[in-house]
Enzyme design. Structure first.
Site, PDB file in Angstrom:
ATOM      1  N   SER A  60       0.808  -1.222   0.000  1.00  0.00           N
ATOM      2  CA  SER A  60       0.000   0.000   0.000  1.00  0.00           C
ATOM      3  C   SER A  60       0.839   1.267   0.000  1.00  0.00           C
ATOM      4  CB  SER A  60      -0.939   0.011   1.214  1.00  0.00           C
ATOM      5  OG  SER A  60      -0.202   0.050   2.421  1.00  0.00           O
ATOM      6  N   LYS A  97      -6.170   4.453   8.434  1.00  0.00           N
ATOM      7  CA  LYS A  97      -5.050   5.264   7.946  1.00  0.00           C
ATOM      8  C   LYS A  97      -5.420   6.750   7.902  1.00  0.00           C
ATOM      9  CE  LYS A  97      -3.070   1.527   5.158  1.00  0.00           C
ATOM     10  NZ  LYS A  97      -2.800   1.008   3.803  1.00  0.00           N
TER      11      LYS A  97
END
Length: 806
Positions: free
Chosen positions: A656, A699
């Site tokens: 990611s 996140k």
């Protein structure tokens, strides 16, 4: 498509309470609890439970908390009610080979009835037989038989006495033997020394007479012993004649008491006949003296145990097939056991000490087991494999072979068992089993796959509301308002990280119901409201977020270096997620890159020091290939570059961050600075497409909290994949900040779009020759790569010099 700045409406799903169609969950109590979002599993379950063929056992796979156990239990009970009650199982004494007890199936309830009838019969025999033997008729007849014997025996004894007297011997009985003594002339008994003093001729005559007497005594016994045997046989026949009507009457009552059709009728009748013969063969035990009460009681115990029924499975109280949930599948509890007791340093047992396990109790019904419990004991696993292969169960006690003292073993008759096994396990366990033990896996032909999430709709929301209502009733909790239920449903979407899908892990929802209700009661409210659910979620976070808090404090205190303002070349804030099992959170991490002339290519420092996982390494290789494709017209690239996660000492996994790594690399290569207030997450493929990543909500919220602590100024935000939009279920604080313009959430579909946002300069599109426009990001990078290429091929360059010498 161009970069987009998401609006507050894009950041989370909001469920309108009025759309649920009720004011509070008490209105839903009369509705049945459905299988929420598990149509596939429900269909498979109904198919498997309805199949009566062998090997159609069920393997239920899914995540813990998805309702596997409770829903399967509910389904088993619903099917079991419609089935016939299975028979009882008894074990009986084997009169021929006592070490091999007999198994007997009886219709449900008749095992208990047979046990009571036999107990009644045994007690009546113990009472009535001595009464019959004490009766005048029996005494008269037995006295007549004994008198006839005694008369014959007295006649034979008189003849023997006459024979002895004729030879000067006296004879009498002593302890069952014949004792004779030599008589003198005066008729007195001679002592041994007197016999020795007789003349030689006289002693020879005495010895001759003694031998003749011994022969006559032998003839006497040969004559009287058959008479005694005839007397005993006559007495035994008399006993049988007296007792047999009692036995016949008792057996007739037993057979009349068991009115239903018995599958093992022939087996039971044979055993009853054997029991009658055993009683008749041991009638002498009933003739214990009246004053020996202790012996009489001892016989009573032996009679009861000998003619007793060991009812190991009693289904008399069932109204359908049994449903057994075995949470502790030890060898004894699953397969049955044989109990022992120590007598004179020997372990002894009998058929009355046989105990049934869950498999025997579940005959004709359903048995639920958890695979992890079975795998913990190799002995249980192997025994279960053998049972599934044969369908027959042999009760045994494997440990007796290793006991320090001798043991009297039993081998009970094996029985056929028809049971539907429901095995609970995870997906990994299911596929591991398919590979490691295909024979075992073949016994579970019905796969019941529980989904982790499901598409949300009005129907699933209504079903979830019914679940909340039933949970409140079962747990004795106050009911939930429609607004509170809407908030619970939104948390289900957050748990699934999807605006269109809801989490199927209802254990989490049930825990939140209990915690919200506790807060409601603490506030002395009668109805749980949305603010109670929010308070429960905040309290749950507070109990688990200490590691998150410490990382944020480290950033605020300057121990972890994160820039939230300004611009830097070759530096960017990536977003990562930490999953602790019971809590997930996100936080930023600085990614830096350096580029210079050379031919080493891209160096992944994490990989070099073995702090990266294979998926992260894969992402870096993909990034490297995409970069090479961007500048294929000047290949081979004369580039040495490095990428590193700053202050990361625990390891990196996942791809990611590959998009952020690409931007840091392009910034270093082009010399253009990147905005430090924008954190980036997303994976990139070989064509530059930005792919969705997991943990997107954690996140974003993790970075938002860092910016909030430092002070939001409207320049901060995050750059996420466009394909992650539907996964956004952000907390209200983030949504409010976006609405006020203090925080931004951008989405991109292609990597070039993101570099334009971060640098404020167009990325650039290659012309037909593959070159990029001057002034674009890729144009700057191309220019520097050409400089690197010339530097590497200059004569003064060490490697270029070596090439020229060739």
């Amino acid at each position: 498509m161009p970069i987009s700045n998401l609006t507050p409406a894009d950041l989370r799903l909001t469920i309108v309470p009025e759309s649920l169609g009720f004011s509070d969950t008490s209105e839903l109590l009369n509705l049945p609890l459905p299988w929420i979002g598990q149509e596939r599993a429900e269909t498979a379950t109904r198919f498997g439970l309805g199949m009566d063929q062998p090997d159609y056992n069920l393997f239920v796979l899914g995540e813990v908390g998805s309702g596997r156990t409770s829903l399967l239990t509910q389904a088993m009970q619903a099917v079991a009610v419609e089935r016939l009650v299975p028979p009882d199982l008894c074990y009986l004494h084997n009169f021929d080979t006592p070490e091999r007890p007999l198994a007997l199936r009886l219709p449900a309830g008749q095992g208990r009835q047979l046990r009571q009838l036999l107990l009644k019969m045994a007690k009546s025999l113990v009472t009535e037989i001595p009464q019959q033997l004490a009766g005048q008729d029996f005494k008269t007849e037995s006295a007549h038989i004994e008198k006839a014997y005694k008369d014959e025996e007295a006649k034979a004894y008189a003849e023997l006495s006459s024979f002895a007297e004729a030879r000067n011997f006296s004879i009498h009985r002593e302890a069952g033997r014949m004792v004779f003594t030599l008589l003198g002339e005066a008729g007195q008994s001679l002592a041994e020394d007197e016999v020795l003093s007789l003349p030689k001729e006289r002693r020879a005559a005495v010895e001759q007479a003694e031998q003749e007497l011994r022969v006559e005594i032998t003839l006497y016994f040969e004559k009287t012993r058959p008479l005694e045997r005839v007397m005993n046989e006559a007495l035994a026949a008399l006993l049988r004649q007296v007792v047999k009507p009692l036995l016949d009457h008792g057996l007739q009552e037993i057979r009349a008491g068991l009115k239903k059709q018995i599958k093992d009728a022939a087996k039971l009748n044979a055993w009853l006949d054997d029991m009658a013969h055993d009683v008749l063969d041991n009638l002498a035990l009933f003739q214990i003296a009246d004053d020996d009460e202790e012996s009489r009681q001892d016989f009573l115990e032996r009679a009861l145990s000998r003619y007793r029924v060991n009812l190991v499975v009693d289904n008399g109280g069932l109204s359908g097939a049994p449903v057994i949930i075995e949470d502790n599948p030890l060898f004894r509890s699953l397969f049955g056991s044989i109990e022992y007791q120590s007598e004179s340093d020997v372990l002894v047992t009998d058929f009355t000490r046989i105990r049934a396990g869950s498999l025997l109790k579940a005959h004709g019904g359903f048995l639920m087991l958890h695979l992890r419990d079975l795998l913990a004991d190799a002995l249980v696993w192997e025994k279960l494999r053998r049972f599934l292969r044969s369908g027959r169960l042999q009760i045994e006690e494997p440990g007796t072979a290793f006991t320090p003292i001798a043991a009297v073993s039993l081998e009970p008759e094996a029985v056929d068992i028809e049971v539907k096994i429901i095995l609970i396990g995870s997906r990994d366990q299911y596929y591991d089993l398919q590979e490691a033990d295909p024979e075992f896996a073949r016994r579970f032909r019905v796969k019941v796959d529980f989904a982790e999430s499901f598409s949300s709709s009005d129907e699933t929301r209504h079903a979830s509301s019914i679940f909340v209502a039933h949970a409140c009733r079962q747990l004795g909790l106050p009911h939930f308002s429609s607004a509170a239920v809407a908030r619970l449903l939104e948390d289900g979407h957050r748990d699934a990280d999807d605006q269109a899908r809801q989490s199927a892990i209802f254990a989490r929802a049930e825990a939140l119901v209990m915690e919200s209700a506790a807060i409601c009661r603490a506030r002395k409210n009668e109805l749980v409201e949305a603010e109670d659910v929010d308070a429960a979620l905040q309290a749950r976070t507070w109990r688990h977020n200490y590691p998150d808090q410490r990382l944020r404090e480290s950033i605020a205190e300057g121990d972890l270096l994160i820039d939230l303002r300004g611009e830097r070349v070759g530096q960017i804030n990536g977003l990562t997620q930490v999953d602790l099992g019971d809590y997930r959170f996100g936080f930023p991490i600085r990614i830096t890159s350096r580029t210079f002339a050379g031919d080493a290519g891209l160096l992944n420092i994490e990989r070099e020091v073995e702090l990266s996982g294979p998926i992260h390494d894969k992402g870096v290789f993909i990034l490297q290939n995409y970069l090479a494709a961007l500048f294929a017209h000047i290949a081979p690239l004369s580039l040495s570059a490095s990428i590193v996660f700053e202050q990361e000492y625990h390891g990196v996994e996942g791809d990611s961050a590959s998009c952020a790594e690409l931007y840091a690399l392009l910034s270093s290569l082009s010399g253009l600075p990147l905005r430090q207030g924008i954190a980036v997450t997303g994976a990139v493929n070989q064509h530059g497409d930005v792919l969705p990543v997991g943990g997107i909500n954690e996140k974003i919220e993790g970075y938002f909290r860092i910016c909030e602590t430092a002070g939001l100024d409207g320049s901060q935000g995050v750059l996420i994949p466009w394909r992650n939009r539907r996964h956004l279920m952000l907390e209200s604080k983030v949504v409010d900040a976006v609405a006020k313009g203090l925080f931004h959430i951008y989405t991109v579909e292609h990597a070039k779009e993101g570099i334009e946002l971060l640098t404020g300069i167009p990325a650039g599109t290659a012309n037909e020759a593959g070159s990029y426009p001057q002034g674009s990001v890729l144009g700057h990078a191309q220019k520097n790569l050409q400089i690197f290429r010339r530097a590497c091929h200059a004569p003064e360059h060490p490697k270029a010099g070596r090439k020229l010498l060739r």
